[in-house]
Design a protein around this motif. Structure first.
Motif, PDB file in Angstrom:
ATOM      1  N   PHE A 110       6.371  -1.559   4.100  1.00 22.32           N
ATOM      2  CA  PHE A 110       5.419  -0.650   3.461  1.00 22.32           C
ATOM      3  C   PHE A 110       5.887  -0.285   2.056  1.00 22.32           C
ATOM      4  N   PRO A 111       4.974   0.206   1.223  1.00 14.83           N
ATOM      5  CA  PRO A 111       5.387   0.684  -0.106  1.00 14.83           C
ATOM      6  C   PRO A 111       6.373   1.843   0.028  1.00 14.83           C
ATOM      7  N   PRO A 112       7.300   1.991  -0.915  1.00 15.60           N
ATOM      8  CA  PRO A 112       8.263   3.098  -0.836  1.00 15.60           C
ATOM      9  C   PRO A 112       7.566   4.455  -0.816  1.00 15.60           C
ATOM     10  N   SER A 113       8.149   5.394  -0.040  1.00 11.33           N
ATOM     11  CA  SER A 113       7.619   6.751   0.028  1.00 11.33           C
ATOM     12  C   SER A 113       8.711   7.701   0.488  1.00 11.33           C
ATOM     13  N   HIS A 114       8.880   8.806  -0.240  1.00  7.79           N
ATOM     14  CA  HIS A 114       9.806   9.862   0.197  1.00  7.79           C
ATOM     15  C   HIS A 114       9.302  10.511   1.479  1.00  7.79           C
ATOM     16  N   GLY A 115       8.018  10.432   1.733  1.00  2.87           N
ATOM     17  CA  GLY A 115       7.415  11.124   2.869  1.00  2.87           C
ATOM     18  C   GLY A 115       7.438  10.361   4.174  1.00  2.87           C
ATOM     19  N   ALA A 116       8.021   9.158   4.208  1.00  2.00           N
ATOM     20  CA  ALA A 116       8.054   8.380   5.454  1.00  2.00           C
ATOM     21  C   ALA A 116       8.809   9.170   6.521  1.00  2.00           C
ATOM     22  N   ARG A 117       8.114   9.556   7.573  1.00  2.00           N
ATOM     23  CA  ARG A 117       8.665  10.470   8.582  1.00  2.00           C
ATOM     24  C   ARG A 117       8.998   9.743   9.885  1.00  2.00           C
ATOM     25  N   GLN A 118       8.099   8.918  10.347  1.00  2.00           N
ATOM     26  CA  GLN A 118       8.319   8.122  11.552  1.00  2.00           C
ATOM     27  C   GLN A 118       7.619   6.781  11.368  1.00  2.00           C
ATOM     28  N   ILE A 119       8.082   5.824  12.138  1.00  2.00           N
ATOM     29  CA  ILE A 119       7.339   4.586  12.330  1.00  2.00           C
ATOM     30  C   ILE A 119       7.100   4.493  13.827  1.00  2.00           C
ATOM     31  N   TYR A 120       5.874   4.208  14.185  1.00  3.07           N
ATOM     32  CA  TYR A 120       5.525   4.035  15.591  1.00  3.07           C
ATOM     33  C   TYR A 120       5.381   2.549  15.852  1.00  3.07           C
ATOM     34  N   ASP A 121       6.211   2.060  16.740  1.00  2.15           N
ATOM     35  CA  ASP A 121       6.220   0.652  17.132  1.00  2.15           C
ATOM     36  C   ASP A 121       5.408   0.576  18.429  1.00  2.15           C
ATOM     37  N   VAL A 122       4.209   0.045  18.328  1.00  3.20           N
ATOM     38  CA  VAL A 122       3.232   0.114  19.415  1.00  3.20           C
ATOM     39  C   VAL A 122       3.144  -1.217  20.149  1.00  3.20           C
ATOM     40  N   THR A 123       3.299  -1.152  21.457  1.00  4.55           N
ATOM     41  CA  THR A 123       3.048  -2.300  22.326  1.00  4.55           C
ATOM     42  C   THR A 123       1.610  -2.168  22.820  1.00  4.55           C
ATOM     43  N   ASP A 149       1.590  11.975  -4.022  1.00  6.01           N
ATOM     44  CA  ASP A 149       2.046  12.819  -5.135  1.00  6.01           C
ATOM     45  C   ASP A 149       2.802  14.043  -4.622  1.00  6.01           C
ATOM     46  N   TRP A 150       2.299  14.646  -3.537  1.00  7.10           N
ATOM     47  CA  TRP A 150       2.951  15.801  -2.930  1.00  7.10           C
ATOM     48  C   TRP A 150       4.378  15.434  -2.505  1.00  7.10           C
ATOM     49  N   ALA A 151       4.544  14.287  -1.826  1.00  7.60           N
ATOM     50  CA  ALA A 151       5.863  13.848  -1.364  1.00  7.60           C
ATOM     51  C   ALA A 151       6.779  13.539  -2.547  1.00  7.60           C
ATOM     52  N   ASP A 152       6.248  12.879  -3.566  1.00  6.13           N
ATOM     53  CA  ASP A 152       7.063  12.591  -4.759  1.00  6.13           C
ATOM     54  C   ASP A 152       7.528  13.875  -5.427  1.00  6.13           C
ATOM     55  N   ASN A 153       6.647  14.863  -5.519  1.00  8.34           N
ATOM     56  CA  ASN A 153       7.007  16.139  -6.138  1.00  8.34           C
ATOM     57  C   ASN A 153       8.048  16.904  -5.312  1.00  8.34           C
ATOM     58  N   LYS A 154       7.960  16.801  -3.994  1.00 14.42           N
ATOM     59  CA  LYS A 154       8.936  17.474  -3.121  1.00 14.42           C
ATOM     60  C   LYS A 154      10.304  16.805  -3.225  1.00 14.42           C
ATOM     61  N   GLY A 155      10.309  15.465  -3.299  1.00 12.95           N
ATOM     62  CA  GLY A 155      11.570  14.726  -3.289  1.00 12.95           C
ATOM     63  C   GLY A 155      12.224  14.770  -1.923  1.00 12.95           C
ATOM     64  N   PRO A 156      13.298  14.012  -1.719  1.00 17.10           N
ATOM     65  CA  PRO A 156      13.941  13.949  -0.406  1.00 17.10           C
ATOM     66  C   PRO A 156      14.406  15.308   0.128  1.00 17.10           C
ATOM     67  N   GLY A 158      13.194  18.344  -0.614  1.00 17.16           N
ATOM     68  CA  GLY A 158      12.020  19.134  -0.269  1.00 17.16           C
ATOM     69  C   GLY A 158      11.359  18.650   1.010  1.00 17.16           C
ATOM     70  N   ILE A 159      11.349  17.334   1.206  1.00 17.92           N
ATOM     71  CA  ILE A 159      10.792  16.771   2.446  1.00 17.92           C
ATOM     72  C   ILE A 159      11.637  17.212   3.634  1.00 17.92           C
ATOM     73  N   ALA A 160      12.955  17.145   3.497  1.00 12.78           N
ATOM     74  CA  ALA A 160      13.845  17.579   4.591  1.00 12.78           C
ATOM     75  C   ALA A 160      13.611  19.048   4.936  1.00 12.78           C
ATOM     76  N   THR A 161      13.422  19.881   3.927  1.00 10.05           N
ATOM     77  CA  THR A 161      13.132  21.298   4.171  1.00 10.05           C
ATOM     78  C   THR A 161      11.795  21.456   4.888  1.00 10.05           C
ATOM     79  N   HIS A 162      10.803  20.671   4.489  1.00 18.91           N
ATOM     80  CA  HIS A 162       9.489  20.733   5.146  1.00 18.91           C
ATOM     81  C   HIS A 162       9.622  20.335   6.613  1.00 18.91           C
ATOM     82  N   TRP A 163      10.380  19.275   6.896  1.00 22.77           N
ATOM     83  CA  TRP A 163      10.588  18.871   8.285  1.00 22.77           C
ATOM     84  C   TRP A 163      11.221  20.010   9.080  1.00 22.77           C
ATOM     85  N   GLU A 164      12.223  20.639   8.487  1.00 28.55           N
ATOM     86  CA  GLU A 164      12.943  21.704   9.182  1.00 28.55           C
ATOM     87  C   GLU A 164      12.073  22.930   9.426  1.00 28.55           C
TER      88      GLU A 164
END
Length: 184
Positions: A110-123, A149-156, A158-164
């Motif tokens: 996939f294209p790069p993204s700071h917001g990548a949270r999970q990948i679901y591997d579906v059978t 844009d939101w994820a890019d502005n947050k950066g890694p 900021g994303i970690a804080t959002h997850w938490e």
């Protein structure tokens, strides 16, 4: 009339590739059933019985919580623009977080993204098509850049804080395991 298949055919894969939107449904034993619309460049069919989709950071994290309880998932595509068809894929999914060994290789599809949270591997256990004759026409006007844009502005960080602070539990209080200790 609905038709069922043991997996994706070439025609199904071509139909999926032409869609700009799909829906994901999951549920735990109790609580709310979740149906989420998904877009962007976030899904790959890897074979007749396998697909992956990358979940980007957002306001909720229902899918991860539901899959931790029950790994069943349904995906649905609707032919809004030309072909009147509804296609559903029924199966089970494995949740991969960025801390998991298999995540990086699949995320590279996939294209790069700071917001990548999970990948679901579906059978995929069954594919079903139905007519879609009652589905209205909608024209695709383009993708929205707001989430990227939101994820890019947050950066890694900021994303970690959002997850938490926002993504550790479902709306029904189920754990999503987004912050689980990888050594536990």
């Amino acid at each position: 009339m609905a038709k069922q298949f043991d997996g994706f055919t070439e025609d199904h894969t071509a139909f999926i590739a032409a869609q700009h939107l799909f829906f994901v449904g999951t549920a735990a034993d109790t609580g709310r059933v979740n149906i989420s619309p998904k877009g962007m460049d976030s899904l790959r069919v890897l074979g007749p019985n396998r697909l992956i989709w990358r979940n980007l950071t957002g306001s909720g994290n229902e899918t991860a919580a539901h899959l931790a309880a029950h790994n069943r998932m349904t995906l649905m595509w609707c032919g809004f623009e030309k072909r009147p068809m509804i296609l559903r894929a029924y199966g089970t999914a494995r949740t991969l977080h960025p801390r998991d060994a298999a995540f990086a290789a699949l995320n590279a599809d996939f294209p790069p993204s700071h917001g990548a949270r999970q990948i679901y591997d579906v059978t995929v256990e069954m594919v079903q098509t139905s007519c879609g004759y009652a589905i209205p026409f909608y024209g695709h006007q383009g993708s929205r850049d707001v989430l990227a844009d939101w994820a890019d502005n947050k950066g890694p960080d900021g994303i970690a804080t959002h997850w938490e602070t926002r993504n550790q539990h479902s709306i029904d209080g189920l754990p999503t395991h987004i912050m689980a200790d990888p050594d536990a």
